[in-house]
Design a protein around this motif. Structure first.
Motif, PDB file in Angstrom:
ATOM      1  N   UNK A   1      39.503  38.660  48.596  1.00 46.12           N
ATOM      2  CA  UNK A   1      40.917  38.301  48.665  1.00 46.12           C
ATOM      3  C   UNK A   1      41.624  38.816  47.411  1.00 46.12           C
ATOM      4  N   UNK A   2      42.965  38.796  47.458  1.00 42.22           N
ATOM      5  CA  UNK A   2      43.736  39.310  46.330  1.00 42.22           C
ATOM      6  C   UNK A   2      43.886  38.291  45.208  1.00 42.22           C
ATOM      7  N   UNK A   3      43.642  37.007  45.494  1.00 46.71           N
ATOM      8  CA  UNK A   3      43.792  35.971  44.470  1.00 46.71           C
ATOM      9  C   UNK A   3      42.714  36.115  43.398  1.00 46.71           C
ATOM     10  N   UNK A   4      43.038  35.647  42.192  1.00 47.10           N
ATOM     11  CA  UNK A   4      42.094  35.775  41.083  1.00 47.10           C
ATOM     12  C   UNK A   4      40.847  34.925  41.281  1.00 47.10           C
TER      13      UNK A   4
ATOM     14  N   UNK B   1      27.929  26.970  49.311  1.00 49.82           N
ATOM     15  CA  UNK B   1      27.496  28.347  49.563  1.00 49.82           C
ATOM     16  C   UNK B   1      27.639  29.206  48.313  1.00 49.82           C
ATOM     17  N   UNK B   2      28.722  29.000  47.556  1.00 54.30           N
ATOM     18  CA  UNK B   2      28.877  29.730  46.289  1.00 54.30           C
ATOM     19  C   UNK B   2      27.751  29.358  45.322  1.00 54.30           C
ATOM     20  N   UNK B   3      27.397  28.090  45.285  1.00 59.04           N
ATOM     21  CA  UNK B   3      26.348  27.627  44.367  1.00 59.04           C
ATOM     22  C   UNK B   3      24.980  28.181  44.744  1.00 59.04           C
ATOM     23  N   UNK B   4      24.717  28.245  46.053  1.00 60.44           N
ATOM     24  CA  UNK B   4      23.394  28.664  46.513  1.00 60.44           C
ATOM     25  C   UNK B   4      23.249  30.176  46.651  1.00 60.44           C
ATOM     26  N   UNK B   5      24.345  30.908  46.536  1.00 63.59           N
ATOM     27  CA  UNK B   5      24.278  32.362  46.676  1.00 63.59           C
ATOM     28  C   UNK B   5      24.517  32.852  48.083  1.00 63.59           C
ATOM     29  N   UNK B   6      24.793  31.943  49.033  1.00 63.84           N
ATOM     30  CA  UNK B   6      25.089  32.365  50.410  1.00 63.84           C
ATOM     31  C   UNK B   6      26.497  32.939  50.522  1.00 63.84           C
ATOM     32  N   UNK B   7      27.303  32.754  49.506  1.00 65.93           N
ATOM     33  CA  UNK B   7      28.661  33.300  49.499  1.00 65.93           C
ATOM     34  C   UNK B   7      28.984  33.795  48.099  1.00 65.93           C
ATOM     35  N   UNK B   8      29.821  34.806  48.038  1.00 64.96           N
ATOM     36  CA  UNK B   8      30.278  35.350  46.757  1.00 64.96           C
ATOM     37  C   UNK B   8      31.741  35.715  46.892  1.00 64.96           C
ATOM     38  N   UNK B   9      32.455  35.652  45.776  1.00 64.22           N
ATOM     39  CA  UNK B   9      33.894  35.922  45.823  1.00 64.22           C
ATOM     40  C   UNK B   9      34.211  37.219  45.076  1.00 64.22           C
ATOM     41  N   UNK B  10      35.092  38.019  45.706  1.00 70.22           N
ATOM     42  CA  UNK B  10      35.537  39.284  45.108  1.00 70.22           C
ATOM     43  C   UNK B  10      37.065  39.341  45.147  1.00 70.22           C
ATOM     44  N   UNK B  11      37.651  39.594  43.976  1.00 71.36           N
ATOM     45  CA  UNK B  11      39.094  39.825  43.941  1.00 71.36           C
ATOM     46  C   UNK B  11      39.341  41.308  44.181  1.00 71.36           C
ATOM     47  N   UNK B  12      40.119  41.608  45.222  1.00 69.46           N
ATOM     48  CA  UNK B  12      40.323  42.995  45.641  1.00 69.46           C
ATOM     49  C   UNK B  12      41.782  43.215  46.009  1.00 69.46           C
ATOM     50  N   UNK B  13      42.334  44.317  45.540  1.00 68.48           N
ATOM     51  CA  UNK B  13      43.641  44.794  45.985  1.00 68.48           C
ATOM     52  C   UNK B  13      43.375  45.929  46.965  1.00 68.48           C
ATOM     53  N   UNK B  14      43.773  45.745  48.235  1.00 71.32           N
ATOM     54  CA  UNK B  14      43.432  46.748  49.261  1.00 71.32           C
ATOM     55  C   UNK B  14      44.099  48.088  48.989  1.00 71.32           C
ATOM     56  N   UNK B  15      45.028  48.133  48.077  1.00 63.37           N
ATOM     57  CA  UNK B  15      45.637  49.420  47.726  1.00 63.37           C
ATOM     58  C   UNK B  15      44.725  50.249  46.825  1.00 63.37           C
ATOM     59  N   UNK B  16      43.659  49.631  46.334  1.00 59.95           N
ATOM     60  CA  UNK B  16      42.702  50.317  45.454  1.00 59.95           C
ATOM     61  C   UNK B  16      41.373  50.447  46.196  1.00 59.95           C
TER      62      UNK B  16
ATOM     63  N   UNK C   1      54.272  48.466  53.245  1.00 62.54           N
ATOM     64  CA  UNK C   1      53.598  49.646  53.806  1.00 62.54           C
ATOM     65  C   UNK C   1      52.299  49.931  53.055  1.00 62.54           C
ATOM     66  N   UNK C   2      52.347  49.856  51.730  1.00 60.70           N
ATOM     67  CA  UNK C   2      51.152  50.129  50.922  1.00 60.70           C
ATOM     68  C   UNK C   2      50.047  49.106  51.212  1.00 60.70           C
ATOM     69  N   UNK C   3      50.434  47.849  51.400  1.00 60.93           N
ATOM     70  CA  UNK C   3      49.434  46.803  51.627  1.00 60.93           C
ATOM     71  C   UNK C   3      48.869  46.872  53.040  1.00 60.93           C
TER      72      UNK C   3
ATOM     73  N   UNK D   1      40.541  50.632  53.829  1.00 56.66           N
ATOM     74  CA  UNK D   1      39.433  49.842  54.375  1.00 56.66           C
ATOM     75  C   UNK D   1      38.563  50.715  55.273  1.00 56.66           C
ATOM     76  N   UNK D   2      39.189  51.526  56.138  1.00 51.72           N
ATOM     77  CA  UNK D   2      38.423  52.402  57.034  1.00 51.72           C
ATOM     78  C   UNK D   2      37.608  53.412  56.218  1.00 51.72           C
ATOM     79  N   UNK D   3      38.236  54.048  55.249  1.00 51.85           N
ATOM     80  CA  UNK D   3      37.531  55.048  54.439  1.00 51.85           C
ATOM     81  C   UNK D   3      36.398  54.407  53.634  1.00 51.85           C
ATOM     82  N   UNK D   4      36.641  53.207  53.118  1.00 51.04           N
ATOM     83  CA  UNK D   4      35.598  52.512  52.368  1.00 51.04           C
ATOM     84  C   UNK D   4      34.423  52.158  53.272  1.00 51.04           C
TER      85      UNK D   4
END
Length: 607
Positions: free
Chosen positions: A47-50, A64-79, A110-112, A120-123
């Protein structure tokens, strides 16, 4: 398909890794939670949030975050580099772009949306992701001019969009569908219609914003336009169903082939040649709904009444609303931003409510085995509960979930459905009948006896015609009235005469009290009533009866809405009137009966 207890079949037992883009958005949250409940997913929340900013109710995600079943990534889809870092090594990407926090600027949107979809497709192609499921919208085929009834995936893109976001999402959807089966990437787009549920920042706040204004009482349009709605949990479930169908390869995802005009549209936004496009055979897109279409204003009323707002009752033609909104925009284009926001809300409601928008889910049911897991009836309560901070204190809310009837209900007995407008159709029909009778007897200019005679003549003709027509071959769907309809039972007659006798006895008692001068309070009540009749009956009887007819259908309804305020005013008025009456009665001569009693007592005391 997928179930919450761990899935079915051997395919569901393997541990899989996925990324949910927009994982902290309206649709992303329930999707992440649903994936974690299945038990065989490692989820990357993107997500874009910090930070994820977990709510107290999200204990499953916290664990899930504690056990490693989930992880969080801050991402700007424009990058694109940030996207690659977040999805490296996953087999599935769920792309639920958040529409909650889009800037009003077209270039940024438009950029977002569009450039973000390209990234996203190219990635995904670079990271060798197997499956990409995109959350689109049913708005991509809607032009706000034509109704859509039972629309399916064969409908083309509208090309004329009533909303900037719908235009950009159409381009993003086309980009993702065009990438299907290229470099081993399978793509799919889901088109939910009017998504609602806890966390909604569009549909329900839009309705509440309008309900708080003077527009709350109006139904925009005919009120008969039907729409499909989709609970957010069902959208999340549909994403998992689509992923399983793509993964299992048990079905051929047959959406549709682009038409010539759509081919040109896709080629223009993807900058590809016709030869490159010809390699694409089938595009995977499916409409998702709750499979329970309903009138838009019935749905809106369910949500608004749950929050304490009254349902709208007055219909306004859609073109009138459009003209009013346009005029307000012209008058306040540079002055009042609040009025402009309200205009935007009304216009959006106008766009949603003035057209029929229903869609067929048969393709989704057939090809991805989708079916709703939460019905409309079950979906309304958690939605309303999640917006409890918007609830207003009203008499409707006080009696909504309570077995205790209001004062008006106790007073009216069995008549509350009509006079309190519980059933609007029944109330309106009764009011219309009484209004016609009022016209027949008082406004027609005929004598009262003449009106009664003509009414009985009309009833006799209708009853005779109803009896004769079926006998001469015309047929009739209305059953004949049986003779029992015109009979009065002995018990009813006894009760009627008993009621009349009680009323006569009470009147007789009052007349005796007045004749003997025993009660000045009764005298004032009777004299005030007779004086009022003297003023009204000779000159204003017709107007008084018409006013009484209107008030009888409004006073009870208004009183229930403002019971406490009216009771407070009534207590003050009653207190003033009572004190005034007491002061007046003290200065009046003593009643004759009391004088005789006092004289007799004084004579006995002297002896």
């Amino acid at each position: 398909m997928a179930n919450e207890n761990g899935g079915d079949g051997d395919l569901d037992k393997e541990v899989k890794t996925c990324a949910v883009l927009g994982g902290r958005g309206f649709i992303g949250r329930p999707l992440v939670e649903r994936l974690l409940r299945l038990g065989n997913w490692i989820v990357r929340v993107v997500d874009a949030a910090k930070s994820p900013e977990l709510k107290p109710s999200e204990s499953l995600l916290a664990d899930a975050f504690s056990s490693g079943r989930a992880a969080y990534f801050q991402v700007d889809v424009r990058d694109i580099s940030q996207i690659i870092e977040a999805i490296e090594g996953v087999s599935v990407v769920f792309y639920t772009d958040s529409m909650d926090s889009l800037p009003p600027d077209f270039y940024c949107c438009y950029k977002i949306i569009v450039q973000g979809a390209k990234n996203v497709v190219n990635a995904c192609r670079e990271c060798k992701v197997k499956r990409l499921i995109y959350n689109s919208s049913a708005d991509v085929i809607f032009d706000n001019v034509h109704d859509v009834r039972g629309g399916d995936e064969s409908l083309p893109y509208s090309g004329q969009f009533w909303d900037m976001v719908a235009d950009l999402r159409t381009q993003a959807e086309a980009l993702i569908l065009f990438a299907n089966d290229i470099d081993g990437l399978l793509t799919c787009a889901l088109r939910p219609c009017n998504v609602f549920g806890p966390g909604d920042k569009q549909l329900l706040p839009l309705l509440v914003n309008m309900a708080k204004s003077n527009w709350a009482k109006f139904i925009i349009g005919s009120g008969n336009n039907q729409s499909d709605f989709t609970y957010v949990e069902n959208v999340a479930h549909a994403h998992i169903c689509a992923e399983e169908s793509l993964r299992s390869q048990m079905v051929t995802m047959s959406g549709k082939v682009f038409s010539k005009s759509e081919l040109l549209f896709v080629m223009s936004i993807t900058f590809t040649s016709r030869e490159e496009y010809l390699g694409l055979k089938f595009l995977q897109v499916f409409f998702i709904t709750n499979l329970e279409p309903m009138e838009f204003w019935d749905f809106a009323s369910l949500l608004l009444e749950g929050l304490g707002y009254q349902r709208p009752v007055i219909s306004l033609p859609a073109w009138v609303v459009h003209c009013i909104v346009y005029l307000i925009k012209l008058l306040h284009v540079k002055s009042d931003s609040r009025k402009l926001d309200l205009c935007a809300s009304v216009f959006n409601i106008y766009a949603l409510a003035s057209r029929t928008r229903t869609f067929s889910c048969s393709a989704a049911q057939k090809h991805i085995q989708y079916s709703p897991v939460v019905s409309m009836e079950e979906a309304v309560k958690p939605t309303v509960d999640s917006f409890s901070h918007l609830t207003i204190d009203s008499p409707f809310m006080r009696y909504k979930d309570s077995n205790e009837p209001s004062k008006v209900e106790k007073l009216l007995g069995s008549g509350e459905d009509i006079l309190l407008w519980r059933d609007e159709k029944k109330s309106f029909f009764c009011f219309l009948v009484l209004a016609l009778l009022y016209y027949w007897f008082f406004l027609s200019g005929r004598a009262f006896i003449s009106s009664v005679a003509k009414l009985f003549l009309l009833i006799s003709v209708l009853l005779s015609g109803h009896h004769i027509l079926p006998l001469i071959g015309y047929g009739s769907r209305i059953p004949r009235l049986s003779s029992s309809c015109f009979e009065i039972s002995e018990v009813d007659m006894r009760n009627s005469f008993f009621t009349m006798k009680c009323m006569w006895d009470k009147l007789d008692c009052i007349l005796k009290s007045l004749a003997q001068g025993e009660d000045w309070s009764t005298f004032f009540k009777a004299s005030s009533f007779l004086y009022f009749c003297k003023l009204i009956v000779p000159h204003h009887l017709n107007a008084a009866i018409g006013l009484a007819l209107v008030l009888s259908f409004t006073l009870c309804f208004v009183y229930e809405q403002y019971e406490e305020k009216i009771d407070g005013i009534a207590r003050v008025v009653y207190s003033i009137a009572r004190k005034t009456t007491i002061l007046l009665v003290r200065k009046l001569p003593m009643p004759l009966a009391e004088k005789g009693y006092n004289q007799h007592t004084s004579f006995d005391n002297l002896q």
